[in-house]
Design a protein around this motif. Structure first.
Motif, short mmCIF file in Angstrom:
data_model
loop_
_atom_site.label_atom_id
_atom_site.label_comp_id
_atom_site.label_asym_id
_atom_site.label_seq_id
_atom_site.Cartn_x
_atom_site.Cartn_y
_atom_site.Cartn_z
N LEU A 16 0.81 -1.38 -0.04
CA LEU A 16 -0.05 -0.12 0.00
C LEU A 16 0.79 1.20 0.02
O LEU A 16 1.61 1.50 0.72
CB LEU A 16 -0.91 -0.02 1.21
N VAL A 24 -3.65 6.67 -3.45
CA VAL A 24 -3.34 5.29 -3.12
C VAL A 24 -3.06 4.42 -4.19
O VAL A 24 -3.92 4.32 -5.21
CB VAL A 24 -4.37 4.73 -2.10
N LEU A 26 -2.26 0.02 -4.69
CA LEU A 26 -2.47 -0.88 -3.67
C LEU A 26 -2.16 -2.23 -4.50
O LEU A 26 -2.66 -2.32 -5.61
CB LEU A 26 -3.67 -1.11 -2.99
#
Length: 97
Positions: A16, A24, A26
């Motif tokens: 992450l 973000v 991920l």
């Protein structure tokens, strides 16, 4: 030998990366359980992962590679036990909150 053949990758790691609480990236995502502009719930190889915030958007999703990119104002990140075990009851619970 054919090099252009695409093989599904098995995701063995979970990473992450967040930038300024607004972006973000991920890896290790196996399923998108639900999403709207205030909450994104994912299943990862490390368990269920919930993002809470405002104006959340999935900018890129590649489940074959286990990758997702999210943008918005991120206010909360939390891990839970597997979402698959909880989604049936929690869906109705959320409807009647």
């Amino acid at each position: 030998m054919i090099q252009d053949q695409v093989r599904p990758q098995t995701q063995t790691s979970h990473r992450l990366t967040m930038q300024d609480r607004e972006k973000v990236e991920l890896t290790g995502v196996t399923e998108v359980i639900s999403f709207d502009n205030r909450e994104i719930l994912l299943e990862t190889i490390q368990g269920a992962l919930r993002f809470g915030g405002e104006d959340l958007h999935v900018k890129r999703l590649t489940l074959e590679r286990g990758e997702i990119a999210i943008e918005g104002r991120i206010q909360e990140i939390s891990y839970h036990e597997s979402a698959r075990d909880k989604t049936a009851g929690s869906f109705l619970g959320r409807l009647f909150r």
